[in-house]
Motif scaffolding. Sequence first.
Motif, PDB file in Angstrom:
ATOM      1  N   ASP A 242       0.813  -1.214   0.000  1.00 20.77           N
ATOM      2  CA  ASP A 242       0.000   0.000   0.000  1.00 20.77           C
ATOM      3  C   ASP A 242       0.849   1.268   0.000  1.00 20.77           C
ATOM      4  O   ASP A 242       0.323   2.371   0.206  1.00 20.77           O
ATOM      5  CB  ASP A 242      -0.935   0.000   1.216  1.00 20.77           C
ATOM      6  CG  ASP A 242      -1.860  -1.213   1.220  1.00 20.77           C
ATOM      7  OD1 ASP A 242      -2.254  -1.638   0.122  1.00 20.77           O
ATOM      8  OD2 ASP A 242      -2.153  -1.750   2.302  1.00 20.77           O
ATOM      9  N   GLY A 243       2.155   1.134  -0.208  1.00 20.20           N
ATOM     10  CA  GLY A 243       3.042   2.301  -0.240  1.00 20.20           C
ATOM     11  C   GLY A 243       2.765   3.166  -1.460  1.00 20.20           C
ATOM     12  O   GLY A 243       2.093   2.742  -2.410  1.00 20.20           O
ATOM     13  N   PRO A 244       3.284   4.383  -1.470  1.00 14.91           N
ATOM     14  CA  PRO A 244       3.037   5.319  -2.575  1.00 14.91           C
ATOM     15  C   PRO A 244       3.456   4.741  -3.927  1.00 14.91           C
ATOM     16  O   PRO A 244       4.595   4.321  -4.107  1.00 14.91           O
ATOM     17  CB  PRO A 244       3.903   6.530  -2.207  1.00 14.91           C
ATOM     18  CG  PRO A 244       4.094   6.430  -0.724  1.00 14.91           C
ATOM     19  CD  PRO A 244       4.130   4.973  -0.415  1.00 14.91           C
ATOM     20  N   GLY A 245       2.513   4.704  -4.850  1.00 12.08           N
ATOM     21  CA  GLY A 245       2.790   4.228  -6.197  1.00 12.08           C
ATOM     22  C   GLY A 245       2.996   2.742  -6.328  1.00 12.08           C
ATOM     23  O   GLY A 245       3.235   2.236  -7.426  1.00 12.08           O
ATOM     24  N   ARG A 246       2.903   2.031  -5.213  1.00 14.29           N
ATOM     25  CA  ARG A 246       3.221   0.602  -5.239  1.00 14.29           C
ATOM     26  C   ARG A 246       2.202  -0.203  -6.052  1.00 14.29           C
ATOM     27  O   ARG A 246       2.559  -1.100  -6.799  1.00 14.29           O
ATOM     28  CB  ARG A 246       3.267   0.085  -3.804  1.00 14.29           C
ATOM     29  CG  ARG A 246       3.890  -1.284  -3.640  1.00 14.29           C
ATOM     30  CD  ARG A 246       5.352  -1.256  -3.968  1.00 14.29           C
ATOM     31  NE  ARG A 246       6.022  -2.422  -3.442  1.00 14.29           N
ATOM     32  CZ  ARG A 246       7.260  -2.766  -3.740  1.00 14.29           C
ATOM     33  NH1 ARG A 246       7.947  -2.022  -4.562  1.00 14.29           N
ATOM     34  NH2 ARG A 246       7.806  -3.828  -3.215  1.00 14.29           N
TER      35      ARG A 246
END
Length: 429
Positions: A242-246
């Motif tokens: 759920d990390g940025p851009g993942r």
Amino acid sequence: MAEERSGGLDRAWHELPRELADHMRPHLDEVADDMIQTIRARVSEYDRPADGAYSGTTRQAVERVLHYFVDRVADPDHDSGPVTDFFRGIGRGEAAEGRSLDAMQSAMRVGGMVAWRRISEGAAALEVSPRTLGTVGEVLMQFQDELAAAAAEGFSQARSAVAGEMQRRRKRLLDLLFADPPVGAEAIADLAAAARWPVPRTVAAVALARRHQRDARLPAFPPDVLVDLTRRTPSLLVPDPDGPGRAGVVDRSLSGGLAAIGPTVPVAEAARSIQWARKTLGLAERGVIAAGAGVIRSVEHMSTLILFQDEELVTSLAELRLAPLDHLRAGQQDRLAETLLAWLQSGRNANEVALRLHVHPQTVRYRLRQLEDLFGDQLMDPDLRFDLEIVLRARALLPDGADRRVPPPAGEAVGGDSGPSAVVTNLRR
């Protein structure tokens, strides 16, 4: 072409006057010192204490090269195996230490320039002809290329071996993370360190359809993703999903085939994520869950997963609650089941049912009277209506003809009354 170059180099060695070796040999130690000093001055990686192991290896390499060069001038057929093997070993050592060959190649170029300068100086004193001097320069450069190629070969061999071992460790790590019951955190941490995989806070498992590998090129996954495409159900484990851009990165990596992504969970619960991913994939392959763009997220289909978590139980409930439809023809069963589900979902409003089904309200009322005759007071009991909605929703999700044309998902029993085909048949009665 390679054979032509090798043949040309052999001829060049044979063209050299043998007596040149006698003039070179007394100066080898002096030339070695000059080469090492210049290499240390121009290549920062080699500026080490003179008594260190790295400097010792450098001197050994320089001396071997010089002695072999002179020996081959004296004997053009002198065996090059030992010196090329030595440089293969240097290449393997650089790879094992995690270094590139850049510094070594720079050192070889510097050493070659020093050697050529010293040879040119000696050739002038000996009044060597320009033709002979040109031949010396040719064999010197070709010999340098030969040693560089041997080092590159050893480097590549070592890198391949390291990569293979690392991949085996990562596959083993994936096995431990997917184990049920879970393996202890200490064992996971130890193997993760050996596999150079930083343990993240959260993960999401991915199950790939086997046809993913047949229908599409093997995808390029981010380096921190654990991958095992050799499993019965090819699987991945994505750190920090759920990390940025993942999400976009993962979706692009999975494009071109059917894949199911399990819920995001703590690392210790990776087995739960892969279980839901496999279940989601199985339902997608059977047509229960629409595949859409090919990447399916379990969290978007939780109600369907709950419905099909225990299909035998749903089948038994369907047999009990839909028994009043048993004596009807298949077409009648489908129409009345569709109408009953729409009625339950519409707050028992006949006009809304007509809008949902795109039929005339009078047709809906006729069907509802049939249902009242078949089910009687059951339609007035809230608990029974809830049971009916469960089995009718499950029935509606199943694709037409699935019971005869879609095989059971991987890992489930084939044949017998408890298999998915029997479930589909009973739910579509």
